[in-house]
Scaffold this active site. Structure first.
Site, PDB file in Angstrom:
ATOM      1  N   LYS A 120       0.758  -1.112  -0.210  1.00 58.36           N
ATOM      2  CA  LYS A 120      -0.209  -0.357   0.249  1.00 58.36           C
ATOM      3  C   LYS A 120       1.042   1.317   0.216  1.00 58.36           C
ATOM      4  CE  LYS A 120      -4.587   1.166   0.008  1.00 58.36           C
ATOM      5  NZ  LYS A 120      -5.289  -0.193  -0.893  1.00 58.36           N
TER       6      LYS A 120
HETATM    7  P1  NAD Z   1     -13.028   7.441  -3.701  1.00 60.09           P
HETATM    8  O1  NAD Z   1     -11.652   8.658  -3.763  1.00 60.09           O
HETATM    9  O2  NAD Z   1     -13.320   7.132  -5.028  1.00 60.09           O
HETATM   10  O3  NAD Z   1     -13.843   7.725  -3.247  1.00 60.09           O
HETATM   11  C1  NAD Z   1     -14.166   8.079  -1.845  1.00 60.09           C
HETATM   12  C2  NAD Z   1     -15.743   8.386  -1.395  1.00 60.09           C
HETATM   13  O4  NAD Z   1     -15.790   8.618  -0.106  1.00 60.09           O
HETATM   14  C3  NAD Z   1     -15.505   9.910  -2.184  1.00 60.09           C
HETATM   15  O5  NAD Z   1     -17.422  10.023  -2.208  1.00 60.09           O
HETATM   16  C4  NAD Z   1     -15.991  10.767  -1.038  1.00 60.09           C
HETATM   17  O6  NAD Z   1     -16.744  11.936  -1.136  1.00 60.09           O
HETATM   18  C5  NAD Z   1     -16.010   9.598   0.567  1.00 60.09           C
HETATM   19  N1  NAD Z   1     -16.262  10.273   1.665  1.00 60.09           N
HETATM   20  C6  NAD Z   1     -14.450  10.883   1.725  1.00 60.09           C
HETATM   21  N2  NAD Z   1     -14.636  10.424   3.593  1.00 60.09           N
HETATM   22  C7  NAD Z   1     -16.276  10.151   4.031  1.00 60.09           C
HETATM   23  C8  NAD Z   1     -16.736  10.459   5.037  1.00 60.09           C
HETATM   24  N3  NAD Z   1     -16.118  10.825   6.062  1.00 60.09           N
HETATM   25  N4  NAD Z   1     -17.855  10.333   5.126  1.00 60.09           N
HETATM   26  C9  NAD Z   1     -18.773   9.970   3.867  1.00 60.09           C
HETATM   27  N5  NAD Z   1     -17.986   9.439   2.596  1.00 60.09           N
HETATM   28  C10 NAD Z   1     -16.437  10.222   2.578  1.00 60.09           C
HETATM   29  O7  NAD Z   1     -11.694   6.016  -3.313  1.00 60.09           O
HETATM   30  P2  NAD Z   1     -13.126   4.842  -3.245  1.00 60.09           P
HETATM   31  O8  NAD Z   1     -11.864   3.873  -4.391  1.00 60.09           O
HETATM   32  O9  NAD Z   1     -14.667   4.794  -4.063  1.00 60.09           O
HETATM   33  O10 NAD Z   1     -12.429   3.900  -2.146  1.00 60.09           O
HETATM   34  C11 NAD Z   1     -13.184   4.017  -1.328  1.00 60.09           C
HETATM   35  C12 NAD Z   1     -13.017   3.001   0.227  1.00 60.09           C
HETATM   36  O11 NAD Z   1     -13.108   1.625  -1.011  1.00 60.09           O
HETATM   37  C13 NAD Z   1     -11.566   3.144   0.268  1.00 60.09           C
HETATM   38  O12 NAD Z   1     -11.622   2.558   1.868  1.00 60.09           O
HETATM   39  C14 NAD Z   1     -10.748   2.013  -0.432  1.00 60.09           C
HETATM   40  O13 NAD Z   1      -9.495   1.494   0.306  1.00 60.09           O
HETATM   41  C15 NAD Z   1     -11.906   0.704  -0.699  1.00 60.09           C
HETATM   42  N6  NAD Z   1     -11.706   0.240  -1.688  1.00 60.09           N
HETATM   43  C16 NAD Z   1     -11.328   0.481  -2.879  1.00 60.09           C
HETATM   44  C17 NAD Z   1     -10.849   0.001  -3.912  1.00 60.09           C
HETATM   45  C18 NAD Z   1     -10.834   0.117  -5.415  1.00 60.09           C
HETATM   46  O14 NAD Z   1     -10.422  -0.581  -6.331  1.00 60.09           O
HETATM   47  N7  NAD Z   1     -10.580   1.462  -5.658  1.00 60.09           N
HETATM   48  C19 NAD Z   1     -10.746  -1.565  -3.573  1.00 60.09           C
HETATM   49  C20 NAD Z   1     -10.414  -2.205  -2.545  1.00 60.09           C
HETATM   50  C21 NAD Z   1     -11.291  -1.594  -1.274  1.00 60.09           C
END
Ligand code: NAD
Length: 430
Positions: A120
């Site tokens: 990471k």
């Molecule tokens: P992203 O940046 O595309 O989206 C994050 C979202 O969360 C946004 O809409 C943001 O406004 C919102 N957010 C941020 N702080 C917040 C809060 N305090 N309350 C409510 N909403 C809030 O990120 P993502 O890629 O969608 O990742 C989201 C989660 O999923 C993370 O924990 C990431 O580690 C996990 N994840 C992502 C992937 C991937 O392929 N992108 C894979 C596995 C896990």
């Protein structure tokens, strides 16, 4: 008694050990080690990351001043193959958070039986407050700084919170310029025209929904009778909403970092997606009412999907959840305190290391395609993704039922077991 550590002197404490997120990951690992009777010599190795790098990332900001950001890359394990894991841009990023996320990636790759270790990375910054030029300079300089530890066979990054396909394109270009040839296999989650995989952007959200459908079917719940609340409307959250809506699930509450909305009759997800894509704020969507952002998690619904940050469901709010299925789209959204409370509830938990593993699974497909320069159709990608997600879901479910374990412990047992078996087989060098 001196047990050989630094001639009796105290071992220095690595900085990540003070991080509450890292402590949470270690606590989970220790619980699992106990449940599976893990060799303490292997636990000793698994409880710390193999390699952690902290770098300065100085860039010229648009107003002419220089700002020096802190960047991190952690490789928890390289036992099963290259480290694999996202790159996160968020103000709260620190070494402990990155180290915890790297450890979770190791277990996730183990559960999915992928030939990767956990990695990471992150930069402490607020990408929403930076121009595209600043983000590009930040990404390129970070890539330069971590060059000694990345490579298609050493460490392969992917998007995470605050980063996207474009970020991966800049990394691919910077790395390719440095080695002197186009090297798409250095990152996954990049644009399709640069060797990205069709369906990668949607893969995490789709994987979450494949698991949710299995849980609903086990609970004899038809999707048309189900409702959902989703925290986060980014890559994962928005696709979860779209895929659930496609299956007839009513989305009753959604939030992002700026606010939250609810509509008990169901939110029109296609209209909300267009609204957000047009650059408008989610909470100004006319088809729903505004609610307090904290209330999304406690909204009465069938399926609750945290898809934003870690440590959102805690000892404080866990008893107030009103869902039947908790599908962890985010990494580490539930603290061990909350887990202890939820253990006495009837909530079906699909733990993060299983639930959001669709992203790394299709990243694996992308890496394989780039190495072979032979590309698959979206239908092949989705079919293989569903096959692997369901296989893992049922393996975890079976272990949970036969050993009477919580779903999280069962999932982590499978992941930890794979990595520890490989470590034991390879032995301790030298
Ligand atoms: P992203 O940046 O595309 O989206 C994050 C979202 O969360 C946004 O809409 C943001 O406004 C919102 N957010 C941020 N702080 C917040 C809060 N305090 N309350 C409510 N909403 C809030 O990120 P993502 O890629 O969608 O990742 C989201 C989660 O999923 C993370 O924990 C990431 O580690 C996990 N994840 C992502 C992937 C991937 O392929 N992108 C894979 C596995 C896990």
């Amino acid at each position: 008694m001196d047990n050989g550590q630094c001639n009796g002197a105290q071992q220095p404490r690595p900085v990540f050990e003070d991080s509450p997120v890292f402590q949470m990951a270690v606590k989970q690992l220790e619980g699992v080690a106990k449940a599976m009777n893990l060799d303490p010599n292997v636990l000793e190795r698994l409880a710390k990351p193999k390699r952690s790098l902290i770098v300065s990332v100085p860039i010229k900001m648009d107003d002419g001043h220089t700002h020096n950001f802190l960047g991190y890359r952690v490789q928890h394990s390289l036992t099963s193959g290259p480290a694999k894991g996202g790159l996160r841009y968020h103000p709260s990023v620190d070494l402990g958070e990155v180290a915890a996320l790297a450890m979770w990636m190791s277990w996730k790759c183990g559960i999915m039986n992928l030939p990767f270790g956990g990695g990471k990375g992150g930069i402490a910054c607020d990408p929403a407050k930076m121009s595209i030029g600043e983000r590009e300079r930040l990404t390129r300089r970070f890539t330069e700084e971590v060059l000694p530890v990345i490579g298609p066979r050493m460490d392969v990054m992917a998007p995470d919170l605050g980063t996207d396909e474009q970020t991966m394109a800049w990394i691919m270009d910077t790395y390719s310029m440095s080695v002197g040839y186009a090297c798409p296999e250095i990152v996954t989650g990049k644009p399709v025209e640069l060797g990205g995989c069709v369906g990668r952007r949607e893969a995490t959200g789709r994987g979450v929904v494949y698991c949710v459908m299995q849980a609903l079917s086990e609970l004899s719940f038809g999707s048309a009778d189900a409702t959902a609340a989703v925290q986060g409307f980014g890559n994962v959250g928005s696709v979860v909403c779209q895929e659930l809506a496609k299956r007839g699930v009513k989305i009753v509450a959604v939030s992002d970092r700026y606010g939250a909305i609810a509509n008990p009759r169901g939110i029109d997800i296609a209209a909300l997606t267009s609204h957000v894509q047009a650059g408008q704020l989610l909470h100004e969507f006319p088809g729903a009412g505004r609610i307090d952002a904290h209330d999304v998690l406690t909204t009465p619904c069938t399926i609750l999907v945290p898809a934003a940050l870690e440590r959102q469901i805690t000892g404080v709010n866990a008893a107030r959840l009103r869902c039947r299925v908790l599908a962890e789209g985010a990494n580490g959204p539930t603290t061990p305190d909350a887990d202890a409370i939820l253990a006495d509830s009837n909530i079906f938990i699909i733990p993060d290391v299983l639930c959001n593993a669709g992203g790394v699974t299709v990243s694996y497909f992308e890496w394989v395609q780039d190495m072979q320069q032979f590309f698959w159709s979206e239908q092949q990608v989705n079919q293989k993704l569903e096959e692997l997600m369901l296989k893992a879901f049922h393996q975890v479910r079976k272990l949970a039922k036969t050993q009477n374990l919580p779903m999280r412990t069962a999932a982590l047992c499978l992941g930890v077991e794979k990595v520890s078996k490989e470590k034991a087989r390879r032995g301790l060098y030298p």
